[in-house]
Design a protein around this motif. Structure first.
Motif, PDB file in Angstrom:
ATOM      1  N   ASP A 138     -50.072 -20.556 -51.603  1.00 39.05           N
ATOM      2  CA  ASP A 138     -50.899 -19.971 -50.543  1.00 39.05           C
ATOM      3  C   ASP A 138     -50.707 -20.697 -49.212  1.00 39.05           C
ATOM      4  OD1 ASP A 138     -53.415 -22.160 -50.705  1.00 39.05           O
ATOM      5  OD2 ASP A 138     -52.479 -21.693 -52.628  1.00 39.05           O
ATOM      6  N   LEU A 139     -50.046 -21.856 -49.241  1.00 44.42           N
ATOM      7  CA  LEU A 139     -49.763 -22.613 -48.010  1.00 44.42           C
ATOM      8  C   LEU A 139     -48.305 -22.432 -47.573  1.00 44.42           C
ATOM      9  CD1 LEU A 139     -51.628 -25.981 -48.746  1.00 44.42           C
ATOM     10  CD2 LEU A 139     -52.444 -24.009 -47.432  1.00 44.42           C
ATOM     11  N   ALA A 140     -47.737 -21.273 -47.863  1.00 45.61           N
ATOM     12  CA  ALA A 140     -46.324 -21.024 -47.556  1.00 45.61           C
ATOM     13  C   ALA A 140     -46.006 -21.206 -46.077  1.00 45.61           C
ATOM     14  CB  ALA A 140     -45.930 -19.626 -48.023  1.00 45.61           C
ATOM     15  N   GLN A 141     -46.993 -20.937 -45.210  1.00 46.07           N
ATOM     16  CA  GLN A 141     -46.752 -21.085 -43.767  1.00 46.07           C
ATOM     17  C   GLN A 141     -46.573 -22.542 -43.370  1.00 46.07           C
ATOM     18  OE1 GLN A 141     -49.520 -20.197 -45.248  1.00 46.07           O
ATOM     19  NE2 GLN A 141     -51.380 -20.818 -44.138  1.00 46.07           N
ATOM     20  N   HIS A 142     -46.985 -23.467 -44.267  1.00 45.70           N
ATOM     21  CA  HIS A 142     -46.816 -24.900 -44.006  1.00 45.70           C
ATOM     22  C   HIS A 142     -45.775 -25.512 -44.946  1.00 45.70           C
ATOM     23  CE1 HIS A 142     -50.306 -24.620 -41.447  1.00 45.70           C
ATOM     24  NE2 HIS A 142     -51.063 -24.220 -42.458  1.00 45.70           N
ATOM     25  N   ARG A 143     -44.932 -24.691 -45.490  1.00 48.04           N
ATOM     26  CA  ARG A 143     -43.957 -25.127 -46.486  1.00 48.04           C
ATOM     27  C   ARG A 143     -43.041 -26.230 -45.963  1.00 48.04           C
ATOM     28  NH1 ARG A 143     -41.565 -22.850 -50.986  1.00 48.04           N
ATOM     29  NH2 ARG A 143     -42.663 -20.861 -50.729  1.00 48.04           N
ATOM     30  N   LYS A 144     -42.871 -27.270 -46.813  1.00 42.54           N
ATOM     31  CA  LYS A 144     -41.935 -28.350 -46.515  1.00 42.54           C
ATOM     32  C   LYS A 144     -40.824 -28.440 -47.565  1.00 42.54           C
ATOM     33  CE  LYS A 144     -43.910 -30.088 -42.798  1.00 42.54           C
ATOM     34  NZ  LYS A 144     -44.978 -29.073 -42.649  1.00 42.54           N
ATOM     35  N   VAL A 145     -40.989 -27.719 -48.661  1.00 48.44           N
ATOM     36  CA  VAL A 145     -39.983 -27.683 -49.729  1.00 48.44           C
ATOM     37  C   VAL A 145     -39.632 -26.228 -49.972  1.00 48.44           C
ATOM     38  CG1 VAL A 145     -39.403 -28.307 -52.098  1.00 48.44           C
ATOM     39  CG2 VAL A 145     -41.011 -29.730 -50.794  1.00 48.44           C
ATOM     40  N   SER A 146     -38.371 -25.880 -49.784  1.00 50.40           N
ATOM     41  CA  SER A 146     -37.962 -24.483 -49.933  1.00 50.40           C
ATOM     42  C   SER A 146     -37.876 -24.086 -51.402  1.00 50.40           C
ATOM     43  CB  SER A 146     -36.597 -24.255 -49.274  1.00 50.40           C
ATOM     44  OG  SER A 146     -35.579 -24.923 -50.000  1.00 50.40           O
ATOM     45  N   VAL A 147     -37.934 -22.786 -51.638  1.00 51.92           N
ATOM     46  CA  VAL A 147     -37.764 -22.266 -52.995  1.00 51.92           C
ATOM     47  C   VAL A 147     -36.396 -22.665 -53.532  1.00 51.92           C
ATOM     48  CG1 VAL A 147     -37.613 -20.175 -54.405  1.00 51.92           C
ATOM     49  CG2 VAL A 147     -39.319 -20.324 -52.584  1.00 51.92           C
ATOM     50  N   GLN A 148     -35.385 -22.621 -52.661  1.00 52.90           N
ATOM     51  CA  GLN A 148     -34.021 -22.959 -53.072  1.00 52.90           C
ATOM     52  C   GLN A 148     -33.922 -24.408 -53.547  1.00 52.90           C
ATOM     53  OE1 GLN A 148     -34.835 -21.310 -50.275  1.00 52.90           O
ATOM     54  NE2 GLN A 148     -34.088 -19.282 -50.934  1.00 52.90           N
ATOM     55  N   GLU A 149     -34.638 -25.316 -52.878  1.00 53.19           N
ATOM     56  CA  GLU A 149     -34.626 -26.721 -53.302  1.00 53.19           C
ATOM     57  C   GLU A 149     -35.265 -26.883 -54.675  1.00 53.19           C
ATOM     58  OE1 GLU A 149     -35.061 -29.884 -49.895  1.00 53.19           O
ATOM     59  OE2 GLU A 149     -36.391 -28.196 -49.470  1.00 53.19           O
ATOM     60  N   GLY A 150     -36.370 -26.205 -54.885  1.00 53.67           N
ATOM     61  CA  GLY A 150     -37.032 -26.269 -56.188  1.00 53.67           C
ATOM     62  C   GLY A 150     -36.137 -25.729 -57.280  1.00 53.67           C
ATOM     63  N   LYS A 151     -35.546 -24.563 -57.026  1.00 51.77           N
ATOM     64  CA  LYS A 151     -34.642 -23.966 -58.008  1.00 51.77           C
ATOM     65  C   LYS A 151     -33.435 -24.859 -58.254  1.00 51.77           C
ATOM     66  CE  LYS A 151     -35.573 -19.019 -57.363  1.00 51.77           C
ATOM     67  NZ  LYS A 151     -35.005 -17.725 -56.919  1.00 51.77           N
ATOM     68  N   GLY A 152     -32.932 -25.474 -57.188  1.00 50.43           N
ATOM     69  CA  GLY A 152     -31.752 -26.326 -57.314  1.00 50.43           C
ATOM     70  C   GLY A 152     -32.014 -27.540 -58.185  1.00 50.43           C
ATOM     71  N   LEU A 153     -33.154 -28.206 -57.964  1.00 46.87           N
ATOM     72  CA  LEU A 153     -33.504 -29.372 -58.772  1.00 46.87           C
ATOM     73  C   LEU A 153     -33.674 -28.965 -60.234  1.00 46.87           C
ATOM     74  CD1 LEU A 153     -34.359 -32.314 -59.174  1.00 46.87           C
ATOM     75  CD2 LEU A 153     -36.696 -31.640 -58.533  1.00 46.87           C
ATOM     76  N   ALA A 154     -34.383 -27.859 -60.455  1.00 52.15           N
ATOM     77  CA  ALA A 154     -34.609 -27.390 -61.820  1.00 52.15           C
ATOM     78  C   ALA A 154     -33.294 -27.077 -62.516  1.00 52.15           C
ATOM     79  CB  ALA A 154     -35.518 -26.168 -61.813  1.00 52.15           C
ATOM     80  N   SER A 155     -32.410 -26.412 -61.807  1.00 56.53           N
ATOM     81  CA  SER A 155     -31.118 -26.041 -62.384  1.00 56.53           C
ATOM     82  C   SER A 155     -30.289 -27.281 -62.724  1.00 56.53           C
ATOM     83  CB  SER A 155     -30.346 -25.136 -61.421  1.00 56.53           C
ATOM     84  OG  SER A 155     -29.078 -24.812 -61.923  1.00 56.53           O
ATOM     85  N   ASP A 156     -30.295 -28.259 -61.811  1.00 58.90           N
ATOM     86  CA  ASP A 156     -29.508 -29.478 -62.024  1.00 58.90           C
ATOM     87  C   ASP A 156     -30.005 -30.289 -63.215  1.00 58.90           C
ATOM     88  OD1 ASP A 156     -27.937 -28.844 -59.868  1.00 58.90           O
ATOM     89  OD2 ASP A 156     -28.972 -30.196 -58.465  1.00 58.90           O
ATOM     90  N   ARG A 157     -31.323 -30.249 -63.457  1.00 60.46           N
ATOM     91  CA  ARG A 157     -31.907 -31.105 -64.493  1.00 60.46           C
ATOM     92  C   ARG A 157     -32.306 -30.338 -65.750  1.00 60.46           C
ATOM     93  NH1 ARG A 157     -33.114 -35.788 -61.521  1.00 60.46           N
ATOM     94  NH2 ARG A 157     -33.510 -36.855 -63.503  1.00 60.46           N
TER      95      ARG A 157
END
Length: 222
Positions: A138-157
């Motif tokens: 719900d705080l997407a307008q203040h986002r500091k971590v992109s969806v792509q970064e989250g997906k990337g970390l998850a995929s790598d690990r």
């Protein structure tokens, strides 16, 4: 947000299962990322402002799958640094672990990776369902971590990934159902690691010679 989660069926009456299996799920992450709010959403589908968790908090939630019922025992661990040394006591033996960060606070994303390293010391790959959760969607307008970064970390690990909002309830039920399916699939046909849960008869509190100790000093919920 994250991977496609199964739709939650509403109004359907599931088949009565032959057994109920216990699933231990822990929530890990920095203080203030919304772990307690997520746990409350999982357990009671409610939202309220919460104080920082001291030690741990414990709720339960029953999830019906097609041929089995899973009784989730949800452990919300404290995120403050002073509790870090005792947290492993709560997540040992967990069937599912959620690494939670706040999408509006980058330091919590970095801290989630520290928790991941700690978990990797405890578990054999594939033995525990691990999920990276970007909370406070719900705080997407203040986002500091992109969806792509989250997906990337998850995929790598080798983690699954979802973004949620404990405030709005977005993706909460879907996430719990997805974890339930994954845990049950990982347990195999013999339900390795999942013990059967049986309700304990309530003691007659009117009898003065009856004493029933509490199983947890911080249990919340049904």
């Amino acid at each position: 947000m994250g991977e496609n989660l199964p739709a939650v069926r509403r109004g359907a009456h599931p088949h009565r299962p032959v057994q109920t299996l216990r699933v231990k799920m822990v929530l890990l992450g920095s203080s203030g990322v919304g772990k307690s709010s997520l746990a409350l959403r999982f357990g009671k589908d409610e939202f309220r402002n919460t104080s920082p968790t001291v030690g741990c908090a414990y709720l339960t939630r029953v999830v019906h799958l097609r041929d089995v019922t899973l009784r989730f025992e949800i452990w919300d661990t404290a995120g403050q640094e002073k509790y870090h040394s005792v947290t492993p006591l709560y997540y040992r033996g967990a069937h599912a672990a959620l690494l939670v960060y706040d999408i509006s606070k980058r330091e919590t994303f970095i801290r989630a990776q520290v928790w991941l390293k700690e978990l990797e010391k405890q578990y054999i790959p594939g033995s525990t369902v691990m999920w990276l959760v970007g909370n406070k969607g719900d705080l997407a307008q203040h986002r500091k971590v992109s969806v792509q970064e989250g997906k990337g970390l998850a995929s790598d690990r080798g983690l699954s990934f979802t973004e949620t909002s404990a405030l709005s309830g977005d993706q909460i039920s879907e996430l719990l159902i997805a974890i339930a399916h994954r845990v049950y699939e990982c347990s195999g046909a013999q339900q390795r690691g999942l013990s059967e849960w049986q309700e304990t008869p309530l003691a007659d509190l009117r009898r003065r010679d009856t004493f029933t100790p509490f199983t947890s000093c911080c249990k919340v919920g049904p």
